[in-house]
Design a protein around this motif. Structure first.
Motif, mmCIF file in Angstrom:
data_model
loop_
_atom_site.group_PDB
_atom_site.id
_atom_site.type_symbol
_atom_site.label_atom_id
_atom_site.label_comp_id
_atom_site.label_asym_id
_atom_site.label_seq_id
_atom_site.Cartn_x
_atom_site.Cartn_y
_atom_site.Cartn_z
ATOM 1 N N CYS A 478 44.610 110.225 96.415
ATOM 2 C CA CYS A 478 45.879 109.770 97.003
ATOM 3 C C CYS A 478 46.888 109.411 95.915
ATOM 4 O O CYS A 478 48.086 109.284 96.192
ATOM 5 N N TRP A 605 48.241 107.888 102.179
ATOM 6 C CA TRP A 605 47.076 108.241 103.007
ATOM 7 C C TRP A 605 47.462 108.960 104.301
ATOM 8 O O TRP A 605 46.611 109.273 105.101
ATOM 9 N N SER A 610 43.089 112.496 105.286
ATOM 10 C CA SER A 610 42.726 111.358 106.123
ATOM 11 C C SER A 610 41.741 111.713 107.236
ATOM 12 O O SER A 610 40.664 111.166 107.345
#
Length: 617
Positions: A478, A605, A610
């Motif tokens: 991320c 995210w 995810s």
């Protein structure tokens, strides 16, 4: 020349010179089969800080970033600040590694250059991290070579029967197999120590025979010093081995004693000198952060407090330790080492045979001298291991880099097997087959821990909690490659995620200090906070220090300093109150309550990773 007939080939294989090749092929296949079985049933992903730390340093070397680390210890940052002056470049450039000795990461870096390491975790089903599997096979290769070295040494000192028994017993000892797939440098040290033992025995026999020249003896002493230096550059604590090696050479090198001892010590220093100079130039210390291990585990610095601290004056901080804390640490840890560490180091009951063998006077003086050398080395390293013990031994009690005695235990099998045959020869057996039965029974009993280990149930390869390679890598991805993360598992983020990650400091700007903001404001902005089960699954009172949170009176005690991020977690998750001014305030709710991942923006995210990661979990 007449062609060899089929019958003659069969005769050579069954009774002639071909039998040794058949045995050799059988032994190799047996080891490979045992290795495959271990990988399928018992091998695990890395579960120690030192293994991941050394591996990520090796990757940095292989990728051309030199001896740098992405696992940043706050104490390392403090050393650099105190020695070189304040500079914001300590985290904006590759951070120099001040924790690891160079030999093992350098060896792994060569392996990473030669073999196809796959750093990305792909697919929905994850079993083991591919780079860790390769490193495990490499360490098992070192283990197999060590078995061969033990066989050669035992055959030279005793006979083939003793050599075979010692080798089989070591090959069927569980603790060595655990170390092979742990990712630690222990197998490299075992290999180097057995080479050293062979060299010392040859030196002894050459000196006693009088057939070797003085130049040859000095050359062998030089080689012994080089080997000790190589072991010291694999693990710093092995530098103490030069003391028993020098004493061994002094007692055996008649006629060239001063020259031989001087050659060994000088060679050891020359091997280590370039790296020690490098450390001193960077940090003002010879061994970097590793040189402060003696202070860790004292009452003033329990747990990992010292490595997580950023004192502005390190000498003043260390002066807070009362002198009586060092003897206490020595006696408490030495008692535990003698009571449990020493018997467990050999991984089987062969340690009892070795202890009894100390009472036996063998006819070969080389055996006796090697036995006393081993005894002196063990006594020395009981003290070294006791004083150098840190929280690493508590995090992983048996399989850790501070288990130094296991490096020397291959010689337990040599002396223990020798004693076994001495006792067996004293027994008058009514039938020849009983001798083979007794040997087989002894091998079975001594190898019982390994046999039971390989029986069901199957071991899970993922050491979760707290290590979850997929999650660590996904959360690290991320972040941009040049961004800084703070975590309670920074070694895992650095290894699996290949992102720069600093260990959680002893405060977050609201209590005992300002270390968090020293890093964030002056060195490099912290873009994410990643708290794992190490923090979130801590004990409510003793580790999170919830008493301080409830009473609202922060204390400057060791417990309060250790539990500061536990209190932060309780405040942020349970009380829904992130401290005012804290720069990281947004978290993906899907990860709670297992882990807390705070960042500066939710776009990190809200990416395709995810949903897929939820499925993987």
């Amino acid at each position: 020349m007449q062609p060899v007939g089929l019958q003659e080939w069969i005769h050579k294989i069954e009774e002639g010179e071909g039998t040794k090749y058949v045995r050799l092929v059988f032994c190799v296949l047996a080891l490979l089969g045992l290795s495959a079985l271990w990988h399928l049933r018992e091998a695990r992903n890395f579960y120690s800080m030192e293994a991941m730390d050394g591996a990520q340093v090796a990757r940095n070397i292989a990728h051309g970033r030199g001896f740098s680390t992405q696992f940043v210890r706050p104490f390392s940052l403090a050393l650099l600040e105190q020695h070189a002056g304040d500079s914001p470049d300590f985290l904006r450039k590759p951070h120099p590694d001040l924790a690891n000795a160079p030999a093992y990461p350098l060896l792994l870096a060569g392996l990473m250059k030669m073999l196809p390491f796959q750093w990305e975790i792909t697919g929905t089903r994850f079993w083991r991290y591919q780079p860790e599997v390769i490193i495990g096979w490499f360490n098992q290769l070192l283990f197999f070579v060590s078995l061969f070295l033990l066989f050669r040494l035992a055959r030279q000192l005793f006979d083939k029967a003793v050599a075979a028994l010692a080798t089989v017993l070591m090959a069927l000892t569980e603790i060595y197999w655990e170390f092979t797939t742990s990712g630690l440098s222990t197998m490299l040290l075992v290999f180097l120590f057995l080479v050293l033992a062979q060299l010392l025995v040859n030196f002894d026999e050459g000196a006693r025979s009088g057939l070797k020249s003085k130049l040859w003896l000095i050359g062998m002493a030089l080689a012994a010093g080089v080997l000790v230096g190589a072991m010291a550059m694999t693990r710093y604590s092995m530098a103490w081995l030069i003391i028993p090696v020098a004493l061994y050479i002094a007692f055996t090198a008649m006629g060239v004693r001063p020259q031989a001892v001087t050659a060994a010590v000088t060679a050891c220093l020359l091997v280590a000198a370039p790296w020690l100079v490098r450390n001193y130039q960077l940090s003002g210390t010879l061994f970097g952060t590793a040189g402060f291990a003696i202070h860790e585990g004292t009452g003033t610095f329990p747990g990992h407090i010292l490595e997580r601290s950023m004192p502005r004056n390190i000498a003043l901080e260390l002066n807070k330790i009362d002198l009586d804390q060092y003897p206490r640490k020595l006696f408490v840890n030495a008692r535990e080492t003698v009571a449990s560490g020493l018997p467990e180091a050999a991984g089987s009951w062969i340690a009892a045979f070795f202890l009894v063998s100390l009472l036996i006077q063998f006819r070969n003086p080389a055996i006796s001298r090697l036995k006393y050398f081993l005894l002196g080395t063990l006594l020395l390293y009981v003290l070294v291991q006791a004083l150098g013990r840190t929280e690493l031994s508590a995090d992983s009690p048996r399989i850790n880099s501070e288990n130094l005695l296991v490096v020397f235990t291959p010689l337990f099998f040599l002396f223990g097997s020798g004693l076994f045959y001495v006792l067996l020869d004293q027994i008058e057996l009514p039938a020849p087959w009983l001798r083979s039965f007794i040997i087989s029974l002894a091998v079975t009993l001594l190898s019982l821990p390994m046999i039971l280990k390989l029986l069901p149930p199957r071991n899970s390869p993922i050491a979760y909690p707290p290590y979850h390679p997929q999650m660590h890598q996904a959360l690290a991805e991320c972040m941009q490659p040049d961004e800084l993360i703070m975590s309670d598992l920074p070694w895992a983020v650095a290894w699996y995620g290949e992102r720069q990650c600093i260990w959680v400091t002893l405060d977050y700007g609201q209590s005992t200090g300002d270390d968090f903001y020293r890093v964030n404001d002056y060195h490099k902005a912290i873009k994410a906070l990643y708290l794992t089960e190490v923090t979130t699954d801590s004990k409510f009172l003793t580790q999170m220090d919830a008493k301080t949170l409830i009473q609202g009176k922060p204390e400057n005690t060791a417990q309060a300093r250790e539990g500061v991020w536990g209190r932060f977690y309780l405040t942020a998750v349970v009380m829904k109150d992130i401290p005012r001014g804290f720069p990281l305030r947004l978290a993906p709710p899907s990860l709670l309550p297992d882990v807390l991942f705070l960042s500066d923006t939710e776009t990190r995210w809200s990416k395709p990773w995810s949903n897929s990661q939820k499925k993987k979990r």
